[in-house]
Design a protein around this motif. Structure first.
Motif, PDB file in Angstrom:
ATOM      1  N   VAL A 117       4.599  52.852 -20.459  1.00  0.00           N
ATOM      2  CA  VAL A 117       5.395  51.730 -19.958  1.00  0.00           C
ATOM      3  C   VAL A 117       6.710  52.236 -19.359  1.00  0.00           C
ATOM      4  N   MET A 118       7.354  53.169 -20.051  1.00  0.00           N
ATOM      5  CA  MET A 118       8.605  53.721 -19.543  1.00  0.00           C
ATOM      6  C   MET A 118       8.379  54.449 -18.220  1.00  0.00           C
ATOM      7  N   MET A 119       7.255  55.163 -18.124  1.00  0.00           N
ATOM      8  CA  MET A 119       6.935  55.852 -16.878  1.00  0.00           C
ATOM      9  C   MET A 119       6.731  54.850 -15.737  1.00  0.00           C
ATOM     10  N   LEU A 120       6.033  53.757 -16.043  1.00  0.00           N
ATOM     11  CA  LEU A 120       5.770  52.751 -15.020  1.00  0.00           C
ATOM     12  C   LEU A 120       7.071  52.105 -14.545  1.00  0.00           C
ATOM     13  N   LEU A 121       7.947  51.764 -15.486  1.00  0.00           N
ATOM     14  CA  LEU A 121       9.225  51.161 -15.114  1.00  0.00           C
ATOM     15  C   LEU A 121      10.057  52.132 -14.288  1.00  0.00           C
ATOM     16  N   ASP A 122      10.064  53.392 -14.685  1.00  0.00           N
ATOM     17  CA  ASP A 122      10.818  54.401 -13.946  1.00  0.00           C
ATOM     18  C   ASP A 122      10.243  54.587 -12.548  1.00  0.00           C
ATOM     19  N   PHE A 123       8.909  54.606 -12.448  1.00  0.00           N
ATOM     20  CA  PHE A 123       8.259  54.799 -11.153  1.00  0.00           C
ATOM     21  C   PHE A 123       8.538  53.634 -10.201  1.00  0.00           C
ATOM     22  N   THR A 124       8.384  52.395 -10.698  1.00  0.00           N
ATOM     23  CA  THR A 124       8.581  51.239  -9.820  1.00  0.00           C
ATOM     24  C   THR A 124      10.025  51.119  -9.360  1.00  0.00           C
ATOM     25  N   ASN A 125      10.975  51.392 -10.251  1.00  0.00           N
ATOM     26  CA  ASN A 125      12.384  51.310  -9.859  1.00  0.00           C
ATOM     27  C   ASN A 125      12.736  52.376  -8.837  1.00  0.00           C
ATOM     28  N   ASN A 126      12.225  53.600  -9.043  1.00  0.00           N
ATOM     29  CA  ASN A 126      12.482  54.664  -8.067  1.00  0.00           C
ATOM     30  C   ASN A 126      11.821  54.370  -6.729  1.00  0.00           C
ATOM     31  N   TRP A 127      10.621  53.816  -6.784  1.00  0.00           N
ATOM     32  CA  TRP A 127       9.905  53.435  -5.564  1.00  0.00           C
ATOM     33  C   TRP A 127      10.710  52.393  -4.794  1.00  0.00           C
ATOM     34  N   ASN A 128      11.158  51.358  -5.478  1.00  0.00           N
ATOM     35  CA  ASN A 128      11.924  50.297  -4.829  1.00  0.00           C
ATOM     36  C   ASN A 128      13.240  50.832  -4.268  1.00  0.00           C
ATOM     37  N   ASP A 129      13.948  51.634  -5.061  1.00  0.00           N
ATOM     38  CA  ASP A 129      15.250  52.149  -4.613  1.00  0.00           C
ATOM     39  C   ASP A 129      15.107  53.073  -3.411  1.00  0.00           C
ATOM     40  N   SER A 130      14.048  53.889  -3.399  1.00  0.00           N
ATOM     41  CA  SER A 130      13.873  54.826  -2.285  1.00  0.00           C
ATOM     42  C   SER A 130      13.633  54.089  -0.973  1.00  0.00           C
ATOM     43  N   TRP A 131      12.899  52.989  -1.008  1.00  0.00           N
ATOM     44  CA  TRP A 131      12.646  52.221   0.212  1.00  0.00           C
ATOM     45  C   TRP A 131      13.851  51.380   0.614  1.00  0.00           C
ATOM     46  N   VAL A 132      14.577  50.869  -0.355  1.00  0.00           N
ATOM     47  CA  VAL A 132      15.763  50.075  -0.039  1.00  0.00           C
ATOM     48  C   VAL A 132      16.843  50.953   0.579  1.00  0.00           C
ATOM     49  N   GLU A 133      17.006  52.176   0.074  1.00  0.00           N
ATOM     50  CA  GLU A 133      18.036  53.076   0.581  1.00  0.00           C
ATOM     51  C   GLU A 133      17.793  53.485   2.027  1.00  0.00           C
ATOM     52  N   LYS A 134      16.560  53.409   2.493  1.00  0.00           N
ATOM     53  CA  LYS A 134      16.277  53.769   3.882  1.00  0.00           C
ATOM     54  C   LYS A 134      16.924  52.796   4.861  1.00  0.00           C
ATOM     55  N   ASP A 135      17.132  51.549   4.401  1.00  0.00           N
ATOM     56  CA  ASP A 135      17.867  50.545   5.180  1.00  0.00           C
ATOM     57  C   ASP A 135      17.313  50.399   6.600  1.00  0.00           C
ATOM     58  N   GLU A 136      15.978  50.334   6.693  1.00  0.00           N
ATOM     59  CA  GLU A 136      15.327  50.118   7.968  1.00  0.00           C
ATOM     60  C   GLU A 136      14.384  48.931   7.844  1.00  0.00           C
ATOM     61  N   GLN A 137      14.189  48.235   8.950  1.00  0.00           N
ATOM     62  CA  GLN A 137      13.402  47.013   8.912  1.00  0.00           C
ATOM     63  C   GLN A 137      11.955  47.275   8.517  1.00  0.00           C
ATOM     64  N   LYS A 138      11.388  48.386   8.959  1.00  0.00           N
ATOM     65  CA  LYS A 138       9.984  48.653   8.644  1.00  0.00           C
ATOM     66  C   LYS A 138       9.776  48.845   7.147  1.00  0.00           C
ATOM     67  N   TRP A 139      10.781  49.428   6.459  1.00  0.00           N
ATOM     68  CA  TRP A 139      10.663  49.611   5.010  1.00  0.00           C
ATOM     69  C   TRP A 139      10.867  48.294   4.279  1.00  0.00           C
ATOM     70  N   GLU A 140      11.701  47.425   4.823  1.00  0.00           N
ATOM     71  CA  GLU A 140      11.855  46.098   4.234  1.00  0.00           C
ATOM     72  C   GLU A 140      10.558  45.303   4.352  1.00  0.00           C
ATOM     73  N   ILE A 141       9.893  45.447   5.505  1.00  0.00           N
ATOM     74  CA  ILE A 141       8.599  44.781   5.686  1.00  0.00           C
ATOM     75  C   ILE A 141       7.568  45.362   4.722  1.00  0.00           C
ATOM     76  N   ALA A 142       7.619  46.680   4.545  1.00  0.00           N
ATOM     77  CA  ALA A 142       6.691  47.314   3.617  1.00  0.00           C
ATOM     78  C   ALA A 142       6.889  46.800   2.193  1.00  0.00           C
ATOM     79  N   LEU A 143       8.148  46.639   1.781  1.00  0.00           N
ATOM     80  CA  LEU A 143       8.431  46.075   0.457  1.00  0.00           C
ATOM     81  C   LEU A 143       7.869  44.669   0.328  1.00  0.00           C
ATOM     82  N   LEU A 144       8.020  43.877   1.385  1.00  0.00           N
ATOM     83  CA  LEU A 144       7.509  42.505   1.370  1.00  0.00           C
ATOM     84  C   LEU A 144       5.986  42.498   1.271  1.00  0.00           C
ATOM     85  N   VAL A 145       5.334  43.385   2.026  1.00  0.00           N
ATOM     86  CA  VAL A 145       3.868  43.443   2.007  1.00  0.00           C
ATOM     87  C   VAL A 145       3.369  43.838   0.615  1.00  0.00           C
ATOM     88  N   VAL A 146       3.976  44.852   0.026  1.00  0.00           N
ATOM     89  CA  VAL A 146       3.568  45.291  -1.313  1.00  0.00           C
ATOM     90  C   VAL A 146       3.755  44.157  -2.318  1.00  0.00           C
TER      91      VAL A 146
END
Length: 344
Positions: free
Chosen positions: A84-113
């Motif tokens: 569970v801790m691994m999953l929480l760590d993975f999802t938070n890192n995944w979300n943060d890495s895409w948000v930090e890119k600050d590009e529209q295509k990554w925002e769309i990717a977050l929405l699609v996921v």
């Protein structure tokens, strides 16, 4: 089943011994650092000897098997928490890495996921109602499990989107899918003669598929922990170990100048993660794998003919779902309840 427990015990002893050996290893100049990263031929030889020894022990160790099974269930529960801790760590890192890119295509990717995860959650929940709530039977317990899973999915989104919470809906959607999967594995582990188990006609196939998914999840969790341990200086790092590049407050400038003449072997090279915790993860994974193969039951149990089937498995997995939900919500609300603490 005894063979499974013997192999599991051998694996557990191997990694537990290394975990004990690596206690308080903080410097790469420590000889134990070389034991951790090298000596593979010797390690394989020790591992093989331990496995063989487990098959050569006298019959009196049957009593020890019973104790080992109890310990395995406890250790397996700890490994489920690690997953569970691994999953929480993975999802938070995944979300943060895409948000930090600050590009529209990554925002769309977050929405699609996010959308795909929520569609999967609700679709899968509908299938659970079909499979585990057959008409003409009182299946209140199964209905409770499924409805509770849906309520948790909505709760994740509501809490994550609260204006005072520093959360994101994408991790909430991923956790929702995982909780739905845990609900499915729990319900599919009900005994084949239980009238509310709509998959009882295919119990062996369901048991095998659940076993494969469980083992795959275990392998991914262990691999992810190993990767994180090897690449991160915070996730598995020992609390008291100094970071590289940090000045030692006990050393004055004069001492630092004098230390420049020392050999490289005397230079402080702190380890980047806890070697003890690293081996402990593998030890707990050994226990968890054995419990998957024995269905969380005694080796002498008559219900162990089908792997991963039985009421013990049902409750272990449904409790794992609830613990997952509790931990995720805690990660969201803890900064609000304790604003003076650093939860980064």
């Amino acid at each position: 089943m005894n063979a499974v427990l013997r192999v599991s015990l051998g694996n557990f002893l191997f990694f537990a011994i290394f975990a004990l050996m690596m206690i308080n290893t903080k410097d790469q100049n420590d000889r134990r650092d070389a034991w951790h990263h090298g000596g593979w031929i010797a390690k394989i030889a020790v591992w093989a000897v331990l496995i063989v020894l487990m098959f050569c022990v006298p019959n009196i160790v049957i009593t020890i098997y019973a104790i080992a099974e109890i310990l395995s269930k406890f250790g397996s529960g700890l490994f489920l928490l690690v997953q569970v801790m691994m999953l929480l760590d993975f999802t938070n890192n995944w979300n943060d890495s895409w948000v930090e890119k600050d590009e529209q295509k990554w925002e769309i990717a977050l929405l699609v996921v996010t959308v795909v995860c929520y569609i999967s959650t609700f679709t899968f929940s509908g299938l659970l109602f079909m499979w585990f709530n057959p008409s003409g039977h009182d299946c209140g317990l199964n209905v409770f499990f499924i409805v509770m899973t849906l309520i948790l999915a909505f709760a994740f989104a509501i809490v994550a989107l609260h204006p005072q919470v520093n959360g994101s809906v994408m991790p909430a959607s991923v956790i929702s899918v995982y909780c739905t999967y845990l609900c499915y594995t729990s319900l599919s582990s009900e005994p084949d003669d239980y009238e509310c188990n709509g998959l009882h006609r295919h119990s062996k196939q369901v048991s095998l598929s659940a076993l494969i998914l469980g083992m795959l999840t275990t392998v991914l969790s262990v691999v992810y922990s190993a990767v994180r341990a090897g690449s991160s200086t915070t996730f598995l790092s020992p609390p008291s170990s100094p970071r590289s590049g940090t000045k030692n407050p006990l050393l004055s400038d004069d001492n630092v100048e004098a230390g420049k003449d020392d050999s490289k072997e005397s230079e402080l090279r702190p380890v980047s993660y806890s070697y003890t915790f690293f081996h402990l993860i593998f030890a707990l994974a050994s226990m968890y794998s054995a419990m998957l193969l024995t269905g969380w039951t005694s080796a002498a149990s008559e219900s162990s003919e089908l792997m991963d089937v039985g009421w013990t498995t049902v409750w272990v997995r449904i409790c794992t779902e609830w613990v997952t939900a509790s931990l995720y919500i805690w990660t969201l609300v803890a900064p609000l309840l304790f604003p003076d603490r650093d939860f980064s």
